[in-house]
Enzyme design. Structure first.
Site, PDB file in Angstrom:
ATOM      1  N   ASN A   1       0.757  -1.171   0.076  1.00 17.93           N
ATOM      2  CA  ASN A   1      -0.093   0.037  -0.121  1.00 17.93           C
ATOM      3  C   ASN A   1       0.812   1.487   0.157  1.00 17.93           C
ATOM      4  O   ASN A   1       0.945   1.813  -0.882  1.00 17.93           O
ATOM      5  CB  ASN A   1      -1.008   0.132   1.319  1.00 17.93           C
ATOM      6  CG  ASN A   1      -2.003   1.149   1.082  1.00 17.93           C
ATOM      7  OD1 ASN A   1      -1.805   2.191   0.393  1.00 17.93           O
ATOM      8  ND2 ASN A   1      -3.094   1.190   2.122  1.00 17.93           N
ATOM      9  N   ASP A   2       1.485   1.660   1.367  1.00 10.28           N
ATOM     10  CA  ASP A   2       2.476   2.829   1.272  1.00 10.28           C
ATOM     11  C   ASP A   2       3.252   2.829   0.174  1.00 10.28           C
ATOM     12  O   ASP A   2       3.682   4.085  -0.177  1.00 10.28           O
ATOM     13  CB  ASP A   2       2.879   3.043   2.498  1.00 10.28           C
ATOM     14  CG  ASP A   2       1.904   2.885   3.802  1.00 10.28           C
ATOM     15  OD1 ASP A   2       0.842   3.523   3.515  1.00 10.28           O
ATOM     16  OD2 ASP A   2       2.290   2.283   4.910  1.00 10.28           O
ATOM     17  N   VAL A   3       4.027   1.911  -0.145  1.00  5.67           N
ATOM     18  CA  VAL A   3       5.088   1.638  -1.360  1.00  5.67           C
ATOM     19  C   VAL A   3       4.625   2.016  -2.636  1.00  5.67           C
ATOM     20  O   VAL A   3       5.606   2.380  -3.441  1.00  5.67           O
ATOM     21  CB  VAL A   3       5.866   0.543  -1.216  1.00  5.67           C
ATOM     22  CG1 VAL A   3       6.631   0.216   0.169  1.00  5.67           C
ATOM     23  CG2 VAL A   3       5.052  -0.602  -1.701  1.00  5.67           C
ATOM     24  N   VAL A   4       3.299   2.109  -3.011  1.00  9.23           N
ATOM     25  CA  VAL A   4       2.936   2.471  -4.124  1.00  9.23           C
ATOM     26  C   VAL A   4       2.074   3.803  -4.182  1.00  9.23           C
ATOM     27  O   VAL A   4       1.236   4.373  -4.967  1.00  9.23           O
ATOM     28  CB  VAL A   4       2.034   1.380  -5.098  1.00  9.23           C
ATOM     29  CG1 VAL A   4       2.907   0.269  -5.247  1.00  9.23           C
ATOM     30  CG2 VAL A   4       0.847   1.087  -3.996  1.00  9.23           C
TER      31      VAL A   4
ATOM     32  N   ALA B   1       1.268   3.122   7.512  1.00 11.47           N
ATOM     33  CA  ALA B   1       1.520   4.600   7.910  1.00 11.47           C
ATOM     34  C   ALA B   1      -0.024   5.054   8.132  1.00 11.47           C
ATOM     35  O   ALA B   1       0.054   6.256   8.669  1.00 11.47           O
ATOM     36  CB  ALA B   1       2.196   5.373   6.974  1.00 11.47           C
TER      37      ALA B   1
END
Lengths: 462, 98
Positions: free
Chosen positions: A388-391, A429
């Site tokens: 999720n956060d990494v994209v 996050a």
């Protein structure tokens, strides 16, 4: 005899270096591991040969041989049994044993050395080795328990404050001791320090959040290496110094790499603090598009190149094997499949690569983030699984977002993005993902494993 | 000063090791970071050598230190054997199939 032992240590040192050097390519890495292991056996055997020349009581020899035999067998069994998802726990555990060995070594050595003839520098080194070893021991055990989900984060002020007090004590007490202010024997003093350092190790890891675990494991690894180097210094043993320093360097490099990949400073990680959203989290309602399983299967099968972005959610769902099946099916239809892997995907550096390798994915298909980003426009479809956060494009274009500044995989540049999600929940996050609202992004709701299984079933029919 | 005299060689050695270590390890690709860490972990088990050295000098009737030293040897061995075996197991999965 002495010369033979020295040459042996030299060969061992070179084997460690060679072993690490061979690690730079997946093809040779296995050989590298073997070389380093043989060098280690040589170093241990030669140290034993010193015992033959000196007169060593049988009791000591028997205890040592027994300990080595049992240690080898248990080590082999643990490493055979471990699941690849549990690798971070096992590595932490082994790290704890190294730290424990360094700590005990300090205690026993303190008792053997003559406190009056031993120079101050050596005592300081011994203390440094003892403290680092003890911190690595208990810190790694807590890290292991946390990774196993048995211990929760404790971020209370008391924990952080006590940790700081203990850290101060570990510096202050030796100074006071060497000025003769603390009137106890050296051995007794070492026991006190070991106890303080062990408590510190626990308090040091307790506040650190689950998502920051890759940083902590790397850091603890490097602490064990440094403990080894301290001990090597005391004995003037170059194999120990070299081994310890190499491990320390590897650990620190990986620590820095992980911090960069998360855009977090090491200090913030250690304090367990997260950057807060500045404008009190402005949550806009997002319009998202849903996609069905058959539509997903269809667009994958008509694509020329597909990329899969796996996150830890993939491993939690144990879906890596089905992912491998999906890849094989697509390749049969002449669809190219790559995996683009963010440096912090998983619970330790490089963890995701190991999980996929276990699912028989060839390493030539595993792409690092930068390589994936360069070629992003070529991908007709990108499947995001459990990440999720990494994209999240907010990391690039929204300075108010808590993830701002974190390097991401720019999936939004591809022709079509399909995000597999259980629900509209947020990432680690806890921030809204702007990606979902984009035109080329659709969401496939459902459990990653069963959705993938159904996509595979559908593809077999098409 | 005694300390510097006794250890000057080691000090040089440490500095070289730091630079060589960083140089070599920086070349390891991200794919292999987990095996790198577990392999490095096994290498730090070379502390076992120190544990053996100190065990050779413990008097045979000093039971406390024999026990502590014995545990140290056990832990060091566990670190080495477990570390290398598990690294080997992981790397086997990375070798080209067929």
């Amino acid at each position: 005899m002495y010369a033979i032992i020295e040459v042996g240590y030299l060969i061992a040192t070179l084997s460690f270096l060679g072993g690490l050097k061979f690690m730079s390519s997946p093809k040779n890495a296995k050989t590298g591991n073997l070389i380093a292991a043989l060098g280690m056996v040589l170093a241990v055997v030669l140290t034993f040969m010193a015992a033959v020349t000196a007169t060593v009581p049988y009791t000591n020899l028997i205890i040592m041989l027994l300990a080595i035999a049992v240690g080898t067998v248990i080590g082999k069994r643990l490493s055979d049994k471990v699941e690849m998802t549990g690798m971070p726990q096992l590595v932490s555990l082994f790290n704890a044993t190294g730290g424990g060995c360094a700590m005990l070594l300090g205690l026993v050595e303190a008792n053997q050395m003559d406190p009056f003839t031993t120079i101050l520098g050596n005592k300081i080194l011994l203390i440094a080795g003892l403290i680092t070893g003890a911190v690595a021991l208990t810190g790694s055990i807590i890290a292991e328990r946390k990774l196993a989900g048995k211990v929760k984060d404790r971020r209370s002020k008391t924990v952080i404050l006590s940790a700081r007090i203990l850290l101060g004590l570990m510096v202050l007490l030796p100074v006071l001791y060497f000025f003769g202010i603390i009137p106890i024997g050296f051995t007794a003093f070492m026991y006190v320090l070991a106890a303080i350092a062990m408590v510190y190790g626990v308090l040091f890891v307790l506040p650190i959040g689950g998502a920051d675990m890759p940083v902590v494991i790397s850091l603890l690894n490097s602490i064990t290496g440094i403990a080894t180097a301290f001990a090597g210094f005391v004995y003037g043993n170059k194999a120990m110094i070299a081994g310890g320093i190499f491990v320390g360097a590897a650990g620190i490099l990986l620590t820095i790499l992980m911090c960069k990949a998360m855009n977090r400073s090491l200090l913030k990680v250690l304090a367990g603090t997260f950057k807060k959203s500045k404008n009190g989290a402005v949550e806009e309602a997002q319009e998202i598009k849903e996609i069905s399983i058959s539509e997903t299967a269809l667009s994958l099968s008509f694509a020329q190149k597909v990329a899969i972005v796996p996150g830890y959610g993939l491993a939690v769902a144990q879906a890596q094997h089905i992912c491998g099946q999906l890849q094989q099916l697509l390749e049969k239809r002449h669809v190219g499949v790559d995996y683009i892997i963010h440096p912090v995907a998983g619970r330790m550096p490089g963890h995701m690569n190991v999980l996929l390798a276990e699912a028989n994915v060839e390493y030539s298909h595993l792409k690092e983030m930068d390589e994936g980003n360069e070629n992003m426009e070529q991908y007709d479809a990108v499947l995001v699984i459990g990440a999720n956060d990494v994209v999240n494009p907010a990391a690039e274009n929204n300075p108010d977002s808590p993830v701002y500044g974190m390097p991401i995989i720019r999936v939004y540049e591809s022709k079509q993005v399909i995000v597999m999600k259980r629900s509209m929940g947020k990432g680690y996050a806890g921030v809204q993902n702007d990606l979902f609202a984009l035109d080329n992004c659709s969401i496939l709701f459902g459990d990653a494993k069963s959705s993938l299984q159904e996509i595979v079933n559908q593809l077999k029919l098409i | 000063m005694d300390f510097i005299n006794q250890h000057i060689q080691e000090i040089y050695f440490v500095i070289f090791c730091v630079f060589i270590g960083i140089e070599v390890i920086a070349n390891v690709p991200a794919i292999l970071h987990t095996p790198l860490m577990s392999g490095a972990n096994a290498i730090s088990g070379v502390i076992l050598v120190g544990a053996i050295i100190v065990m050779l000098r413990v008097p045979a009737d000093d039971y406390l230190n024999l026990t502590l030293g014995g545990i140290a040897v056990f832990l060091g061995t566990l670190n080495i054997s477990g570390g290398f075996f598990v690294t080997g197991r992981m790397l086997k999965m990375f070798s080209p199939k067929k």
